[in-house]
Design an enzyme around this catalytic site. Structure first.
Site, short mmCIF file in Angstrom:
data_model
loop_
_atom_site.label_atom_id
_atom_site.label_comp_id
_atom_site.label_asym_id
_atom_site.label_seq_id
_atom_site.Cartn_x
_atom_site.Cartn_y
_atom_site.Cartn_z
N PHE A 1 0.80 -1.23 0.00
CA PHE A 1 0.00 0.00 0.00
C PHE A 1 0.83 1.28 0.00
O PHE A 1 0.29 2.37 -0.13
CB PHE A 1 -0.93 0.02 1.22
CG PHE A 1 -1.84 -1.16 1.29
CD1 PHE A 1 -2.98 -1.23 0.51
CD2 PHE A 1 -1.55 -2.22 2.13
CE1 PHE A 1 -3.82 -2.32 0.57
CE2 PHE A 1 -2.38 -3.32 2.20
CZ PHE A 1 -3.53 -3.39 1.42
N ASP B 1 -1.59 -4.70 14.89
CA ASP B 1 -0.76 -5.31 13.85
C ASP B 1 0.70 -5.32 14.29
O ASP B 1 1.59 -4.97 13.52
CB ASP B 1 -0.92 -4.54 12.53
CG ASP B 1 -0.36 -5.33 11.34
OD1 ASP B 1 -0.26 -6.57 11.45
OD2 ASP B 1 -0.02 -4.71 10.32
#
Length: 668
Positions: A511, A628
């Site tokens: 990304f 995460d």
């Protein structure tokens, strides 16, 4: 007459011979008093005494115990044992014997010839054990001055002059004191005293693996949390040694000094005692912990302990901070274990800042185990370094001896702990917001000046409250005029990355692409540019969330967000640059990279990550869940400090104080 004369001569000759033999035996006995050679033994009831008579080696039973141990004690105080051989394996009766075995090791045997203790050294056919006048029991090969083994390398609970605490850098071995289990049991207890060497050297008492008391860092003269040491510095000089072979602390004794010892007892207290010849007793010169403020981190992060402030439960906050109370009840009982939080956010980004420093005078400096130290700079340069580094929260001088221009520099980038007032303490220079230096009272002045002005002020305040209550969104980012992270233009980003040059790419994912950037003042930054394919509704939300979350976080174990850009179709984040990249490189990379993660470094990395997670989960005043956390999102700076990164998926839990029902607001 002749016969009588001859008889008298024979008697005189016999007396001379007898005198000679007696003198030989006396000399031999005297030589045996402090030594034990191969073929000789020491049984229960016999002793070795040092040449000057100060120390005695023999068998003893501590307190009310009937178990037998081999130990060394002060001859003037038979019940003051400072070294014990068989701490873990006591003898059940008086049949113990100290002897050299068949391979020339010094061993302690019980009545059944089972080994209760042994020294460990290379075989020496002419081994001799001797109790020195220093109190050190040494094993040598014949008349050699080189020790094959010595008791000073295996301390019990006591430090004598000439002994060491610290680490042998060649062998990896360490020297530490371990308390007795109880007054009647010399087996290793739960308390130990070590020299900690990360940051600045400081002596620490541990209860198992929990830090209970610290002397404060070494300042060239003493440990700055124990000013009493200056009372006896002339008689018992302290020394800290840093060399390629060792990092140690110890002390010596002047020739005319009385017997002394430093002991950590079974309650965890550390005490220096000196023998008073007049009273025949041990006198205490200093003891730690001395009061409630000596309890490690007594007042939490940024807390300041004052032993004379019982009315406030001894804990306050450094200037510019206010107490954090976990619950209303903790505030009621003045429980300050939660520490303190900053009153006004710092203003520092992109090499520019309006922050300043205030002196916290006369204190024991905070724990330096996570601080950075440079011995080669002056205090003024130390200030400049801290001022230019937005992650620097405080600084101080290292060496206070004077007589030179290099005072050294210690810098804290993490929460500071274990701060207290102390006689003869040092100055700590604490970074604060500009507002903490502005003592002018503007509103009262305006109200006095004119009623019209007061009305204007009131209207402005009401408008400001209404305006702030609306969470306006600009470019997907909550608009907050007090946000510490500035927005920068796309032209600036293009300039520092050489127009997003491929040669500046240092990493990329699905990304985003990360570029190495160079600011005009020479600072290197990491520029994270979202790919155009990622600019979906979710991508924009993730970007906005990362800016919103990172804007309010300040911790040494989190990557610092310096700026952001939200212009046209560009979404860019500017972070501090991490020279050693991510942990992924070292955990899953080439063998030589994996080898750089030794166990000591792994432990320090884990501790740093844990500090960061603890801060996120409440230490920041709000609760942030990363969601995460993985090696790829743990970056490492040039000093191997871990930094948690990538908060695009984080959730920010914060209490909306404007609502009467204290609703929990979760960012999308």
């Amino acid at each position: 007459m002749m016969a009588t004369s001859q008889l008298l001569e024979h008697i005189i000759l016999l007396l001379l011979l007898l005198s000679f033999f007696l003198s030989v035996q006396t000399t031999a006995a005297a030589g045996f008093a402090d030594k034990l050679e191969r073929g000789q033994n020491l049984t229960d009831g016999e002793t070795l005494v040092s040449a000057g008579g100060s120390y005695t080696l023999g068998f003893f039973s501590p307190g009310v115990s009937t178990k037998r141990y081999l130990g060394i004690w002060f001859s003037v105080s038979n019940n003051t044992v400072y070294w014990v051989a068989n701490r873990d394996q006591p003898l059940g009766d008086r049949t113990g014997i100290l002897i050299f075995d068949d391979v020339d090791r010094l061993v302690l045997l019980d009545g059944s010839r089972r080994r209760a203790w042994s020294s460990n050294f290379l075989a020496a056919p002419a081994a001799v054990v001797q109790l020195l006048e220093s109190g050190n029991l040494v094993v040598r090969n014949g008349s050699s001055d080189t020790s094959l083994w010595q008791s000073f390398d295996h301390p019990s609970d006591t430090l004598l002059p000439g002994m060491k605490l610290g680490k042998n850098l060649w062998t990896g071995g360490d020297w530490q004191l371990t308390a007795w289990r109880s007054a009647d049991d010399p087996s290793p207890g739960d308390y130990r005293r070590t020299l900690e060497m990360a940051g600045l050297p400081e002596l620490v008492v541990w209860h198992r693996d929990v830090k209970k008391y610290s002397t404060g860092p070494w300042n060239g003269l003493n440990f700055n949390g124990v000013p009493e040491r200056s009372w006896f510095a002339d008689k018992y000089p302290l020394r800290v040694t840093t060399s390629p072979s060792e990092m140690t602390f110890g002390y010596t004794a002047a020739p005319d000094a009385f017997l002394t010892r430093v002991v950590v007892n079974h309650t965890g207290a550390t005490e220096r005692l000196v023998w008073d010849v007049g009273t025949g007793e041990w006198r205490s010169y200093c003891k730690g912990p001395r009061d409630t403020c000596d309890t490690y981190a007594r007042c939490g992060p940024f807390g300041l302990c004052d032993a004379g402030a019982a009315s406030s439960a001894f804990c306050g906050c450094v200037e510019g901070f206010s107490p954090v109370h976990a619950t209303p009840s903790s505030q009621e009982v003045k429980d300050s274990a939660g520490g303190c939080r900053r009153d006004a956010p710092l203003d520092c980004a992109g090499g520019k800042t309006t922050d300043g420093f205030k002196v916290v005078p006369g204190v024991k400096l905070p724990d330096t185990q996570n601080a950075s130290v440079d011995m080669e700079v002056e205090l003024e340069e130390c200030r400049d370094r801290c001022f230019a580094d937005c992650s620097c929260l405080a600084y101080a001088a290292v060496d206070i001896r004077g007589g030179g221009h290099r005072t050294g520099c210690v810098i804290w980038k993490d929460d500071i702990f274990d701060l207290r007032f102390v006689d003869g303490g040092q100055n700590l220079y604490l970074r604060l917001s500009k507002s903490e230096f502005d003592n002018r009272k503007r509103f009262p002045t305006l109200l006095v000046a004119t009623p019209v002005a007061s009305v204007v002020v009131i209207v402005l305040v009401v408008f400001l409250i209404w305006w702030r209550s609306r969470r306006r969104i600009i470019g997907g980012i909550p608009h907050n005029p007090t946000m510490a992270v500035p927005s920068v233009g796309l032209d600036i980003i293009r300039d520092v990355t050489q127009n997003f040059s491929n040669g500046n790419i240092i990493g990329q994912g699905g990304f985003s692409v990360v570029y190495k950037g160079l600011l005009p003042e020479g600072r290197t930054v990491a520029v994270k540019r979202l790919k155009q394919s990622a600019l979906t509704t979710k991508g924009n939300k993730d970007f906005a969330r990362e800016v919103e979350v990172m804007a309010g976080l300040r911790h040494g174990s989190l990557v610092r967000l310096l700026a952001y850009c939200s212009e046209s179709r560009e979404r860019i984040l500017v972070y501090e640059y991490m020279q050693n990249k991510s942990l992924n490189v070292y955990i899953f990379g080439a063998t030589n990279l994996r080898a750089s993660l030794n166990w000591a470094r792994r432990l320090e990395l884990l501790k740093g990550i844990a500090h960061g997670v603890a801060y996120l989960h409440g230490g920041s005043g709000e609760s942030v869940i990363h969601r995460d956390l993985k090696p790829g999102n743990i970056l490492v700076d040039d000093e191997w400090n871990p930094k948690i990164a990538d908060f695009g998926t984080a959730k920010l839990f914060a209490v909306d104080h404007a609502g009467l029902d204290q609703t929990i607001v979760v960012s999308p």
